[in-house]
Design a protein around this motif. Structure first.
Motif, PDB file in Angstrom:
ATOM      1  N   PHE A 121       8.338   1.032   8.091  1.00  0.00           N
ATOM      2  CA  PHE A 121       8.438   2.452   8.418  1.00  0.00           C
ATOM      3  C   PHE A 121       7.590   3.330   7.497  1.00  0.00           C
ATOM      4  N   TYR A 122       7.619   3.064   6.199  1.00  0.00           N
ATOM      5  CA  TYR A 122       6.915   3.922   5.248  1.00  0.00           C
ATOM      6  C   TYR A 122       5.555   3.394   4.806  1.00  0.00           C
ATOM      7  N   HIS A 123       5.438   2.084   4.682  1.00  0.00           N
ATOM      8  CA  HIS A 123       4.238   1.516   4.077  1.00  0.00           C
ATOM      9  C   HIS A 123       3.749   0.289   4.832  1.00  0.00           C
ATOM     10  N   ASP A 124       2.514  -0.083   4.519  1.00  0.00           N
ATOM     11  CA  ASP A 124       1.939  -1.337   4.998  1.00  0.00           C
ATOM     12  C   ASP A 124       1.964  -2.319   3.833  1.00  0.00           C
ATOM     13  N   HIS A 125       2.180  -3.579   4.158  1.00  0.00           N
ATOM     14  CA  HIS A 125       2.356  -4.620   3.148  1.00  0.00           C
ATOM     15  C   HIS A 125       1.433  -5.780   3.476  1.00  0.00           C
ATOM     16  N   LEU A 126       0.832  -6.339   2.443  1.00  0.00           N
ATOM     17  CA  LEU A 126      -0.122  -7.426   2.616  1.00  0.00           C
ATOM     18  C   LEU A 126       0.343  -8.658   1.853  1.00  0.00           C
ATOM     19  N   PHE A 127       0.445  -9.771   2.555  1.00  0.00           N
ATOM     20  CA  PHE A 127       0.701 -11.051   1.903  1.00  0.00           C
ATOM     21  C   PHE A 127      -0.648 -11.743   1.804  1.00  0.00           C
ATOM     22  N   VAL A 128      -1.107 -11.970   0.575  1.00  0.00           N
ATOM     23  CA  VAL A 128      -2.402 -12.597   0.340  1.00  0.00           C
ATOM     24  C   VAL A 128      -2.177 -13.885  -0.441  1.00  0.00           C
ATOM     25  N   PRO A 129      -3.088 -14.869  -0.320  1.00  0.00           N
ATOM     26  CA  PRO A 129      -2.907 -16.122  -1.055  1.00  0.00           C
ATOM     27  C   PRO A 129      -2.686 -15.858  -2.545  1.00  0.00           C
ATOM     28  N   ALA A 130      -1.712 -16.533  -3.109  1.00  0.00           N
ATOM     29  CA  ALA A 130      -1.350 -16.302  -4.507  1.00  0.00           C
ATOM     30  C   ALA A 130      -2.546 -16.445  -5.441  1.00  0.00           C
ATOM     31  N   ASP A 131      -3.423 -17.415  -5.159  1.00  0.00           N
ATOM     32  CA  ASP A 131      -4.553 -17.655  -6.049  1.00  0.00           C
ATOM     33  C   ASP A 131      -5.707 -16.664  -5.853  1.00  0.00           C
ATOM     34  N   ARG A 132      -5.596 -15.758  -4.893  1.00  0.00           N
ATOM     35  CA  ARG A 132      -6.632 -14.745  -4.652  1.00  0.00           C
ATOM     36  C   ARG A 132      -6.081 -13.326  -4.797  1.00  0.00           C
ATOM     37  N   ALA A 133      -4.849 -13.205  -5.266  1.00  0.00           N
ATOM     38  CA  ALA A 133      -4.177 -11.902  -5.296  1.00  0.00           C
ATOM     39  C   ALA A 133      -4.871 -10.896  -6.208  1.00  0.00           C
ATOM     40  N   GLU A 134      -5.277 -11.312  -7.387  1.00  0.00           N
ATOM     41  CA  GLU A 134      -5.955 -10.381  -8.304  1.00  0.00           C
ATOM     42  C   GLU A 134      -7.266  -9.897  -7.699  1.00  0.00           C
ATOM     43  N   GLU A 135      -7.978 -10.812  -7.052  1.00  0.00           N
ATOM     44  CA  GLU A 135      -9.228 -10.439  -6.390  1.00  0.00           C
ATOM     45  C   GLU A 135      -8.965  -9.451  -5.247  1.00  0.00           C
ATOM     46  N   ALA A 136      -7.895  -9.690  -4.478  1.00  0.00           N
ATOM     47  CA  ALA A 136      -7.538  -8.771  -3.394  1.00  0.00           C
ATOM     48  C   ALA A 136      -7.227  -7.384  -3.945  1.00  0.00           C
ATOM     49  N   MET A 137      -6.513  -7.329  -5.062  1.00  0.00           N
ATOM     50  CA  MET A 137      -6.209  -6.031  -5.682  1.00  0.00           C
ATOM     51  C   MET A 137      -7.493  -5.295  -6.055  1.00  0.00           C
ATOM     52  N   LYS A 138      -8.453  -5.997  -6.601  1.00  0.00           N
ATOM     53  CA  LYS A 138      -9.720  -5.364  -6.981  1.00  0.00           C
ATOM     54  C   LYS A 138     -10.445  -4.820  -5.759  1.00  0.00           C
ATOM     55  N   VAL A 139     -10.461  -5.602  -4.676  1.00  0.00           N
ATOM     56  CA  VAL A 139     -11.105  -5.147  -3.441  1.00  0.00           C
ATOM     57  C   VAL A 139     -10.441  -3.860  -2.951  1.00  0.00           C
ATOM     58  N   LEU A 140      -9.120  -3.833  -2.935  1.00  0.00           N
ATOM     59  CA  LEU A 140      -8.380  -2.658  -2.460  1.00  0.00           C
ATOM     60  C   LEU A 140      -8.610  -1.451  -3.364  1.00  0.00           C
ATOM     61  N   GLN A 141      -8.604  -1.665  -4.670  1.00  0.00           N
ATOM     62  CA  GLN A 141      -8.833  -0.573  -5.611  1.00  0.00           C
ATOM     63  C   GLN A 141     -10.249  -0.008  -5.456  1.00  0.00           C
ATOM     64  N   GLU A 142     -11.210  -0.898  -5.223  1.00  0.00           N
ATOM     65  CA  GLU A 142     -12.589  -0.448  -5.000  1.00  0.00           C
ATOM     66  C   GLU A 142     -12.712   0.352  -3.718  1.00  0.00           C
ATOM     67  N   LEU A 150       0.886  -1.163   0.000  1.00  0.00           N
ATOM     68  CA  LEU A 150       0.000   0.000   0.000  1.00  0.00           C
ATOM     69  C   LEU A 150       0.922   1.209   0.000  1.00  0.00           C
ATOM     70  N   THR A 151       1.021   1.882  -1.139  1.00  0.00           N
ATOM     71  CA  THR A 151       2.109   2.839  -1.343  1.00  0.00           C
ATOM     72  C   THR A 151       1.935   4.183  -0.652  1.00  0.00           C
ATOM     73  N   VAL A 152       0.816   4.401   0.022  1.00  0.00           N
ATOM     74  CA  VAL A 152       0.673   5.619   0.804  1.00  0.00           C
ATOM     75  C   VAL A 152       1.624   5.534   2.008  1.00  0.00           C
ATOM     76  N   HIS A 153       2.253   6.660   2.340  1.00  0.00           N
ATOM     77  CA  HIS A 153       3.146   6.687   3.506  1.00  0.00           C
ATOM     78  C   HIS A 153       2.290   6.807   4.768  1.00  0.00           C
ATOM     79  N   SER A 154       2.082   5.674   5.414  1.00  0.00           N
ATOM     80  CA  SER A 154       1.242   5.647   6.612  1.00  0.00           C
ATOM     81  C   SER A 154       2.086   5.854   7.865  1.00  0.00           C
ATOM     82  N   ALA A 155       1.546   6.602   8.796  1.00  0.00           N
ATOM     83  CA  ALA A 155       2.220   6.806  10.075  1.00  0.00           C
ATOM     84  C   ALA A 155       2.191   5.500  10.866  1.00  0.00           C
ATOM     85  N   LEU A 156       3.230   5.262  11.608  1.00  0.00           N
ATOM     86  CA  LEU A 156       3.286   4.041  12.416  1.00  0.00           C
ATOM     87  C   LEU A 156       2.198   4.010  13.479  1.00  0.00           C
TER      88      LEU A 156
END
Length: 135
Positions: free
Chosen positions: A107-128, A75-81
């Motif tokens: 320090f700068y970003h939050d990172h999400l590890f999502v199941p490989a077979d659901r990654a495209e779906e996760a991206m759509k959810v986040l974009q929405e 998540l490329t927004v610089h989020s505060a800790l």
């Protein structure tokens, strides 16, 4: 430089970016050294052992047992800790879609590890989610 604290701004500006490759989680005994032939993106020491998150190919090459083949979404927004509610909102929405997530805050970003077979779906959810905040 301080990060963003406003939940609305964080969600509106998160701009998820999926990195190339499949990542896996491995564990080493507490006294074991990290093999020199690997470059984990994450290392975390617990009493039970050291967790490593690294590319699947590296784990295979090093002969490490692994679990949870996943894709990494930053998540490329610089989020505060000390921002409140950002990951809670995201993980709740992914849970509603039936997508598991292992979240890591750096320090700068939050990172999400999502199941490989659901990654495209996760991206759509986040974009929405981001689009709904921009409207």
């Amino acid at each position: 430089m301080t990060g963003e604290r406003s939940l609305d701004a964080l969600l509106r500006n998160m701009k998820p970016d999926m990195l190339d490759g499949t990542f896996v989680f491995c564990t080493l005994a507490p006294s074991a050294s990290i093999p020199a032939i690997i470059s984990p993106v994450l290392t975390f020491r617990e009493r039970e052992g050291t967790t490593l998150v690294l590319l699947h190919e590296e784990a295979e090459r090093a002969g490490l047992r692994y679990a949870f083949p996943s894709r990494l979404i930053t998540l490329t927004v610089h989020s505060a800790l000390d921002a409140v509610g950002f990951l809670a909102a995201i993980t709740t929405r992914l849970a509603e879609a039936g997508i598991s997530v292992n979240a890591v805050s750096a320090f700068y970003h939050d990172h999400l590890f999502v199941p490989a077979d659901r990654a495209e779906e996760a991206m759509k959810v986040l974009q929405e989610m981001a689009k709904a905040r921009s409207a």
